[in-house]
Design a protein around this motif. Structure first.
Motif, PDB file in Angstrom:
ATOM      1  N   TYR A   1       0.858  -1.189   0.000  1.00  0.00           N
ATOM      2  CA  TYR A   1       0.000   0.000   0.000  1.00  0.00           C
ATOM      3  C   TYR A   1       0.892   1.236   0.000  1.00  0.00           C
ATOM      4  N   LEU A   2       0.574   2.176  -0.883  1.00  0.00           N
ATOM      5  CA  LEU A   2       1.344   3.419  -0.997  1.00  0.00           C
ATOM      6  C   LEU A   2       0.376   4.589  -1.014  1.00  0.00           C
ATOM      7  N   SER A   3       0.642   5.597  -0.205  1.00  0.00           N
ATOM      8  CA  SER A   3      -0.162   6.824  -0.250  1.00  0.00           C
ATOM      9  C   SER A   3       0.765   8.038  -0.247  1.00  0.00           C
ATOM     10  N   VAL A   4       0.345   9.043  -1.013  1.00  0.00           N
ATOM     11  CA  VAL A   4       1.098  10.289  -1.134  1.00  0.00           C
ATOM     12  C   VAL A   4       0.111  11.439  -0.949  1.00  0.00           C
ATOM     13  N   THR A   5       0.424  12.374  -0.053  1.00  0.00           N
ATOM     14  CA  THR A   5      -0.424  13.548   0.149  1.00  0.00           C
ATOM     15  C   THR A   5       0.451  14.787   0.112  1.00  0.00           C
ATOM     16  N   GLU A   6       0.094  15.696  -0.784  1.00  0.00           N
ATOM     17  CA  GLU A   6       0.857  16.937  -0.950  1.00  0.00           C
ATOM     18  C   GLU A   6       0.007  18.122  -0.516  1.00  0.00           C
ATOM     19  N   THR A   7       0.569  18.979   0.346  1.00  0.00           N
ATOM     20  CA  THR A   7      -0.075  20.226   0.751  1.00  0.00           C
ATOM     21  C   THR A   7       0.917  21.365   0.547  1.00  0.00           C
ATOM     22  N   ASP A   8       0.511  22.562   0.980  1.00  0.00           N
ATOM     23  CA  ASP A   8       1.414  23.709   0.866  1.00  0.00           C
ATOM     24  C   ASP A   8       2.673  23.526   1.709  1.00  0.00           C
ATOM     25  N   ASP A   9       2.596  22.694   2.741  1.00  0.00           N
ATOM     26  CA  ASP A   9       3.745  22.496   3.628  1.00  0.00           C
ATOM     27  C   ASP A   9       4.784  21.533   3.056  1.00  0.00           C
ATOM     28  N   GLY A  10       4.336  20.562   2.253  1.00  0.00           N
ATOM     29  CA  GLY A  10       5.238  19.556   1.721  1.00  0.00           C
ATOM     30  C   GLY A  10       4.470  18.290   1.368  1.00  0.00           C
ATOM     31  N   THR A  11       5.186  17.167   1.308  1.00  0.00           N
ATOM     32  CA  THR A  11       4.596  15.914   0.849  1.00  0.00           C
ATOM     33  C   THR A  11       4.813  14.813   1.884  1.00  0.00           C
ATOM     34  N   ASP A  12       3.714  14.140   2.247  1.00  0.00           N
ATOM     35  CA  ASP A  12       3.743  12.988   3.142  1.00  0.00           C
ATOM     36  C   ASP A  12       3.649  11.719   2.309  1.00  0.00           C
ATOM     37  N   ILE A  13       4.518  10.758   2.575  1.00  0.00           N
ATOM     38  CA  ILE A  13       4.527   9.494   1.827  1.00  0.00           C
ATOM     39  C   ILE A  13       4.556   8.341   2.825  1.00  0.00           C
ATOM     40  N   TYR A  14       3.640   7.392   2.622  1.00  0.00           N
ATOM     41  CA  TYR A  14       3.543   6.232   3.511  1.00  0.00           C
ATOM     42  C   TYR A  14       3.573   4.962   2.678  1.00  0.00           C
ATOM     43  N   LEU A  15       4.366   3.985   3.104  1.00  0.00           N
ATOM     44  CA  LEU A  15       4.484   2.705   2.418  1.00  0.00           C
ATOM     45  C   LEU A  15       4.295   1.579   3.419  1.00  0.00           C
ATOM     46  N   GLU A  16       3.497   0.589   3.022  1.00  0.00           N
ATOM     47  CA  GLU A  16       3.268  -0.581   3.866  1.00  0.00           C
ATOM     48  C   GLU A  16       3.383  -1.839   3.003  1.00  0.00           C
ATOM     49  N   ILE A  17       4.065  -2.843   3.532  1.00  0.00           N
ATOM     50  CA  ILE A  17       4.220  -4.134   2.852  1.00  0.00           C
ATOM     51  C   ILE A  17       3.870  -5.217   3.865  1.00  0.00           C
ATOM     52  N   TYR A  18       2.956  -6.122   3.483  1.00  0.00           N
ATOM     53  CA  TYR A  18       2.502  -7.117   4.454  1.00  0.00           C
ATOM     54  C   TYR A  18       2.260  -8.469   3.781  1.00  0.00           C
ATOM     55  N   THR A  19       2.318  -9.506   4.585  1.00  0.00           N
ATOM     56  CA  THR A  19       2.021 -10.881   4.154  1.00  0.00           C
ATOM     57  C   THR A  19       1.236 -11.562   5.259  1.00  0.00           C
ATOM     58  N   TYR A  20       0.173 -12.270   4.875  1.00  0.00           N
ATOM     59  CA  TYR A  20      -0.577 -13.002   5.905  1.00  0.00           C
ATOM     60  C   TYR A  20      -1.185 -14.283   5.349  1.00  0.00           C
ATOM     61  N   GLY A  21      -1.422 -15.223   6.251  1.00  0.00           N
ATOM     62  CA  GLY A  21      -2.047 -16.499   5.942  1.00  0.00           C
ATOM     63  C   GLY A  21      -2.909 -16.922   7.104  1.00  0.00           C
ATOM     64  N   PRO A  22      -3.334 -18.178   7.137  1.00  0.00           N
ATOM     65  CA  PRO A  22      -4.224 -18.637   8.208  1.00  0.00           C
ATOM     66  C   PRO A  22      -3.651 -18.426   9.610  1.00  0.00           C
ATOM     67  N   ASP A  23      -2.387 -18.707   9.798  1.00  0.00           N
ATOM     68  CA  ASP A  23      -1.766 -18.565  11.127  1.00  0.00           C
ATOM     69  C   ASP A  23      -0.498 -17.712  11.053  1.00  0.00           C
ATOM     70  N   TYR A  24      -0.491 -16.759  10.132  1.00  0.00           N
ATOM     71  CA  TYR A  24       0.753 -16.028   9.903  1.00  0.00           C
ATOM     72  C   TYR A  24       0.428 -14.584   9.528  1.00  0.00           C
ATOM     73  N   TRP A  25       1.205 -13.668  10.071  1.00  0.00           N
ATOM     74  CA  TRP A  25       1.062 -12.251   9.728  1.00  0.00           C
ATOM     75  C   TRP A  25       2.403 -11.579   9.932  1.00  0.00           C
ATOM     76  N   SER A  26       2.869 -10.863   8.919  1.00  0.00           N
ATOM     77  CA  SER A  26       4.106 -10.094   9.069  1.00  0.00           C
ATOM     78  C   SER A  26       4.013  -8.868   8.174  1.00  0.00           C
ATOM     79  N   GLY A  27       4.816  -7.894   8.510  1.00  0.00           N
ATOM     80  CA  GLY A  27       4.780  -6.694   7.702  1.00  0.00           C
ATOM     81  C   GLY A  27       5.834  -5.692   8.105  1.00  0.00           C
ATOM     82  N   LYS A  28       5.918  -4.650   7.307  1.00  0.00           N
ATOM     83  CA  LYS A  28       6.820  -3.543   7.596  1.00  0.00           C
ATOM     84  C   LYS A  28       6.223  -2.287   6.981  1.00  0.00           C
TER      85      LYS A  28
END
Length: 190
Positions: free
Chosen positions: A53-80
């Motif tokens: 997941y990637l989101s970018v928001t730009e305002t008069d102050d500057g730009t915010d950028i967020y990145l998320e990477i995840y993996t999940y299964g029945p008994d498993y979840w990890s991410g960064k």
């Protein structure tokens, strides 16, 4: 008598001027304009799902950028995930939400389980699709002598996005969107 009326009228004008100056001094107005783009990439193999997941928001102050990477299964979840704010000119978006582009940026991401960090290079491009939708709102509240008012409007459009992370092409997005917005906030003491 006429002189008394003239003096009273002059005093009334001066008093109204003083009151309007005081009202102006106790009035605060904040305005914000901006634009944003986001995208999801999701892939399922068997019972394991991997997403970005990637989101970018730009305002008069500057730009915010967020990145998320995840993996999940029945008994498993990890991410960064990671976030940066930059005043550099790294994001551009068409006013009619036809397209947007994020040039190469480096984001430090943190592993949710281990706390280990790594730096990833990310870029993305968006192409607007379909009709533009519009939304707006206004609100007002008062407490004693204080009044708050806010209003805003936004336009948004579905999109298709492509991206790469550290040179790895993510392909076409599962979902993406483009938007721009305007907002205003006023607080005033009577």
């Amino acid at each position: 008598m006429r002189k008394s009326y003239t003096i009273l009228l002059s005093l009334a004008v001066l008093l109204s001027m003083v009151m309007s100056v005081q009202a102006m001094e106790s009035k605060t107005i904040d305005r914000s304009n901006g634009a944003s783009a986001s995208a999801d990439w999701c892939e399922t193999n068997g019972d394991i799902t991997t997403g970005k997941y990637l989101s970018v928001t730009e305002t008069d102050d500057g730009t915010d950028i967020y990145l998320e990477i995840y993996t999940y299964g029945p008994d498993y979840w990890s991410g960064k995930s990671g976030y940066i704010f930059t005043e550099d000119d790294v994001f551009s978006i068409d006013r009619k939400l036809n397209s947007a582009s994020l040039s190469d940026v480096e984001i430090e991401v943190c592993n949710w389980d281990t706390g280990e960090t790594e730096t990833l290079t990310v870029n993305a491009d968006w192409i607007g699709m379909g009709d533009i939708s519009r939304d707006s709102y206004t609100s007002r509240s008062q407490s004693g002598n204080y009044i708050w008012k806010s209003s805003g409007s936004s336009k948004y459009r579905d999109a298709s996005a492509t991206s790469s992370i550290d040179g790895m092409d993510l392909g076409a997005s599962s979902y993406a969107s483009l938007s721009n917005f305007k907002s205003a906030y006023m607080s005033m003491e009577k």
